[in-house]
Design an enzyme around this catalytic site. Structure first.
Site, PDB file in Angstrom:
ATOM      1  N   ARG A   1       0.832  -1.205   0.000  1.00 40.12           N
ATOM      2  CA  ARG A   1       0.000   0.000   0.000  1.00 40.12           C
ATOM      3  C   ARG A   1       0.871   1.261   0.000  1.00 40.12           C
ATOM      4  O   ARG A   1       1.944   1.289   0.587  1.00 40.12           O
ATOM      5  CB  ARG A   1      -0.986  -0.010   1.150  1.00 40.12           C
ATOM      6  CG  ARG A   1      -0.398   0.215   2.520  1.00 40.12           C
ATOM      7  CD  ARG A   1      -0.767   1.578   3.085  1.00 40.12           C
ATOM      8  NE  ARG A   1      -0.359   1.665   4.479  1.00 40.12           N
ATOM      9  CZ  ARG A   1       0.718   2.324   4.867  1.00 40.12           C
ATOM     10  NH1 ARG A   1       1.497   2.925   3.998  1.00 40.12           N
ATOM     11  NH2 ARG A   1       1.021   2.381   6.151  1.00 40.12           N
TER      12      ARG A   1
ATOM     13  N   GLU B   1      -6.001   7.796   7.395  1.00 36.56           N
ATOM     14  CA  GLU B   1      -4.965   8.595   8.059  1.00 36.56           C
ATOM     15  C   GLU B   1      -4.325   9.589   7.084  1.00 36.56           C
ATOM     16  O   GLU B   1      -3.922  10.688   7.464  1.00 36.56           O
ATOM     17  CB  GLU B   1      -3.896   7.655   8.634  1.00 36.56           C
ATOM     18  CG  GLU B   1      -2.902   8.339   9.537  1.00 36.56           C
ATOM     19  CD  GLU B   1      -1.849   7.342  10.027  1.00 36.56           C
ATOM     20  OE1 GLU B   1      -2.177   6.515  10.889  1.00 36.56           O
ATOM     21  OE2 GLU B   1      -0.711   7.396   9.520  1.00 36.56           O
TER      22      GLU B   1
ATOM     23  N   ARG C   1      -4.907   6.132   0.430  1.00 30.45           N
ATOM     24  CA  ARG C   1      -4.170   4.902   0.683  1.00 30.45           C
ATOM     25  C   ARG C   1      -4.502   3.988  -0.481  1.00 30.45           C
ATOM     26  O   ARG C   1      -5.655   3.557  -0.635  1.00 30.45           O
ATOM     27  CB  ARG C   1      -4.616   4.248   2.004  1.00 30.45           C
ATOM     28  CG  ARG C   1      -4.180   5.000   3.260  1.00 30.45           C
ATOM     29  CD  ARG C   1      -2.727   4.669   3.564  1.00 30.45           C
ATOM     30  NE  ARG C   1      -2.149   5.402   4.662  1.00 30.45           N
ATOM     31  CZ  ARG C   1      -2.027   4.941   5.915  1.00 30.45           C
ATOM     32  NH1 ARG C   1      -2.532   3.759   6.229  1.00 30.45           N
ATOM     33  NH2 ARG C   1      -1.414   5.651   6.828  1.00 30.45           N
TER      34      ARG C   1
ATOM     35  N   CYS D   1       1.467  10.764   9.467  1.00 35.14           N
ATOM     36  CA  CYS D   1       2.297  10.151  10.501  1.00 35.14           C
ATOM     37  C   CYS D   1       3.715  10.011   9.954  1.00 35.14           C
ATOM     38  O   CYS D   1       3.907   9.455   8.860  1.00 35.14           O
ATOM     39  CB  CYS D   1       1.737   8.793  10.880  1.00 35.14           C
ATOM     40  SG  CYS D   1       2.759   7.944  12.084  1.00 35.14           S
TER      41      CYS D   1
ATOM     42  N   THR E   1       6.037   8.063  10.460  1.00 33.50           N
ATOM     43  CA  THR E   1       6.534   6.704  10.164  1.00 33.50           C
ATOM     44  C   THR E   1       6.290   6.291   8.718  1.00 33.50           C
ATOM     45  O   THR E   1       6.840   5.300   8.261  1.00 33.50           O
ATOM     46  CB  THR E   1       5.852   5.643  11.062  1.00 33.50           C
ATOM     47  OG1 THR E   1       4.442   5.747  10.885  1.00 33.50           O
ATOM     48  CG2 THR E   1       6.208   5.836  12.526  1.00 33.50           C
TER      49      THR E   1
ATOM     50  N   ARG F   1       4.019   0.575   2.433  1.00 29.74           N
ATOM     51  CA  ARG F   1       4.107  -0.545   3.376  1.00 29.74           C
ATOM     52  C   ARG F   1       3.791  -1.814   2.583  1.00 29.74           C
ATOM     53  O   ARG F   1       2.807  -1.880   1.863  1.00 29.74           O
ATOM     54  CB  ARG F   1       3.125  -0.368   4.529  1.00 29.74           C
ATOM     55  CG  ARG F   1       3.367  -1.355   5.658  1.00 29.74           C
ATOM     56  CD  ARG F   1       3.201  -0.751   7.042  1.00 29.74           C
ATOM     57  NE  ARG F   1       4.165   0.311   7.311  1.00 29.74           N
ATOM     58  CZ  ARG F   1       4.130   1.109   8.382  1.00 29.74           C
ATOM     59  NH1 ARG F   1       3.167   0.972   9.277  1.00 29.74           N
ATOM     60  NH2 ARG F   1       5.039   2.040   8.561  1.00 29.74           N
TER      61      ARG F   1
ATOM     62  N   ARG G   1       2.607  -9.487  13.266  1.00 32.53           N
ATOM     63  CA  ARG G   1       1.442  -9.309  14.144  1.00 32.53           C
ATOM     64  C   ARG G   1       0.339 -10.276  13.745  1.00 32.53           C
ATOM     65  O   ARG G   1       0.206 -10.622  12.577  1.00 32.53           O
ATOM     66  CB  ARG G   1       0.851  -7.900  13.986  1.00 32.53           C
ATOM     67  CG  ARG G   1       1.719  -6.794  14.496  1.00 32.53           C
ATOM     68  CD  ARG G   1       0.899  -5.508  14.669  1.00 32.53           C
ATOM     69  NE  ARG G   1       1.820  -4.390  14.842  1.00 32.53           N
ATOM     70  CZ  ARG G   1       2.265  -3.617  13.859  1.00 32.53           C
ATOM     71  NH1 ARG G   1       1.846  -3.817  12.622  1.00 32.53           N
ATOM     72  NH2 ARG G   1       3.112  -2.639  14.102  1.00 32.53           N
TER      73      ARG G   1
ATOM     74  N   GLU H   1      -6.435 -11.746  19.164  1.00 32.82           N
ATOM     75  CA  GLU H   1      -5.299 -11.311  19.968  1.00 32.82           C
ATOM     76  C   GLU H   1      -4.009 -11.278  19.134  1.00 32.82           C
ATOM     77  O   GLU H   1      -3.705 -12.219  18.404  1.00 32.82           O
ATOM     78  CB  GLU H   1      -5.117 -12.350  21.073  1.00 32.82           C
ATOM     79  CG  GLU H   1      -4.725 -11.816  22.421  1.00 32.82           C
ATOM     80  CD  GLU H   1      -4.336 -12.986  23.308  1.00 32.82           C
ATOM     81  OE1 GLU H   1      -3.345 -12.836  24.030  1.00 32.82           O
ATOM     82  OE2 GLU H   1      -5.007 -14.027  23.254  1.00 32.82           O
TER      83      GLU H   1
END
Lengths: 338, 338
Positions: free
Chosen positions: A21, A110, A114, A156, A158, A165, A196, A201
């Site tokens: 992306r 954000e 994107r 952002c 980053t 990404r 991740r 979880e």
């Protein structure tokens, strides 16, 4: 037209899909956090107009998020077409989605844009090519915020630099079982790479599905970032394959795999969580040759179709949890051979 | 030759089998508790000789318990051919077993002779007829201890009179589930009828298999005792059927039934306990029309074949628990269609 996730991917049984992306922003507007609703709506129109100038626009559908039902919005998240953040506040936000669902352009998440491309299996080349193509055609009509030192400017920091990404969706049941993921995650983070959980979880995701992605976009090129990711993926793939062989020598694991496909085919009620756990065993069984008549793409497609909102969208009406569980079981029964 | 438990029984789905047994003792010997080993061996020979005088003896095999392996002895118990008590001390004890396993004559259990007949389904007429036939032919050669007031004399006074105990093996999952069995058991005991679990714990047996039997043999005839039992069985059958209908409206129960047959067909490891639990659901599914391509007699035969000692006998060698679980799963996979 087949959705991208209904196509056969690469055959390693570990890498499920590839995603790239790009984050982009329009030079003449503040970053999304500081936009008025009016400005956000303007941006949606501008991006749609820019896309519409190209013949590829024929294949896109425009989703104004505020015009969708909550079920439709959540289903977009389940199909990985938009982020949970995008739907958290739908006003003045949109997603432009390609018909095979491999390309989506989120507007006013954000960043203003994107651009996201997903491909079945292990396929950075194709994903990057498509993302570049969309980026270029939008760039013909839109002026992206770019600095010769910092590269693409993003809300952002980053994401500064390439704004790219790249990620792989991996199935890592054997490394999860052996408890290696926590250690691997710590050492990867020093290399600017994150791993991740995708579902549930983060530390022990349901179904052992993980997302491996680059965290650095500044100071190295797109190809370099992807090459780093490929190196790590190759190592993880090797370790997972070795761990699977050992794991599947265990009769109890073979039993669990055999039961999992038996239950998927026969159950009348299946929760989303149980589905993910069973499917993880089935994926493992397919890759280790213990299950022979089920294809990974059938499993990939089922995984998308049976998610809680997507299954309601398919049935055309809101369903209670137990109605969803019944329909999920029915889809599994119909979608699996034998 | 098919074993009795491999034949189709009556179709109610509740009554699995019928059993009748006669307790008899030889006039010229003390009761078994007071016999020497030498006397016990004499009695075994006498009974065998008496049986051998009839052509039916052709179909019987003689098992001297002390000459069998422990696995062979336990397998006889699992097949309901002898009592756990008989094998607890094998010296000077024997069992004469008919080839279809419907008739067994235990020698030197609690009484000198226990003549036992089992029939598939609900069939007191046939069971009583066969038991009478064996009783009569033995009586031609042997002199049974009989008192004109007390009837047949037995070591334990509870068996005085006809010396007959009749029983039905019942599958009562719905009454077990509703918690009614304890109450039923209390009221039956006042009528001289007992209901007990066949496998595992008596109060909540594995697989919901119960034994319904008369406890009184003195003061009423064989037919009267059996008629009492039939009355009670008819009531239990009715209540169980009603409770099943209600139970099976529950989607979770339907799911459990569907999963149970799926797991039985697909598992690679199955403990005896899990087998019994799954089979209970499958029996329920068959009787309620939720499972259509599995016959009750296939389930009855499997239930016998997969018991821990019987499965080892079949494989011809002692097996570890996990080898038994693997073989049990394999027998289920092969023995069930689809």
């Amino acid at each position: 037209m087949l959705k991208w996730y209904e196509k056969a991917g690469t055959e390693d049984g570990v890498i499920i899909s590839t995603r790239v992306r790009f984050a982009r922003n329009l030079r003449e507007y503040p970053f999304p956090d500081r936009l008025t609703l009016r400005q956000r709506e303007e941006i949606v129109e501008k991006v749609w107009d820019a896309l519409s100038a190209s013949p590829i626009a024929q294949g896109f559908s425009r989703k104004n998020l505020s015009e969708l039902s909550e079920i439709e919005r959540v289903s977009l998240v389940e199909r990985h077409l938009v982020s949970p953040e995008l739907i958290s506040s739908p006003e003045g936000r949109a997603a432009f989605i390609y018909e095979d669902e491999s390309i989506s352009i989120m507007v006013n998440e954000e960043d203003h844009l994107r651009i996201q491309v997903m491909q079945e299996g292990y396929n950075f080349e194709k994903a990057l090519e498509l993302a570049d193509q969309i980026d270029s055609l939008l760039n013909e009509k839109l002026s992206f915020a770019f600095d010769s030192d910092l590269g693409y400017l993003t809300q952002c920091p980053t994401n500064l630099g390439t704004g790219m990404r790249a990620s792989l969706m991996l199935h890592l049941p054997a490394l999860q079982e052996s408890g290696s993921i926590t250690r691997i995650s710590a050492s990867l983070s020093r290399l600017g790479i994150a791993i991740r959980g995708t579902y549930g979880e983060a530390s022990r995701p349901v179904g052992a599905i993980y997302q491996l992605s680059n965290q650095l976009s500044l100071g190295l090129g797109e190809q370099e970032a992807i090459d780093n990711l490929k190196d790590i993926a190759a190592q993880l793939l090797e370790r997972e394959k070795t761990a699977r062989k050992k794991l599947c020598e265990n009769l109890t694991v073979q039993d669990q795999i055999a039961r999992s496909i038996g239950i998927l085919k026969s159950a009348r009620l299946l929760s989303a969580d149980e589905f993910m756990r069973l499917v993880s065993n089935v994926r493992l069984g397919i890759s280790e040759g213990l299950i022979r008549n089920v294809s990974p793409e059938a499993i990939n497609a089922l995984t998308i179709h049976v998610q809680p909102a997507t299954i309601q969208l398919r049935s055309g009406k809101p369903l209670s949890a137990s109605e969803r569980d019944a329909l999920r079981a029915q889809l599994c029964c119909e979608g699996l051979p034998g």
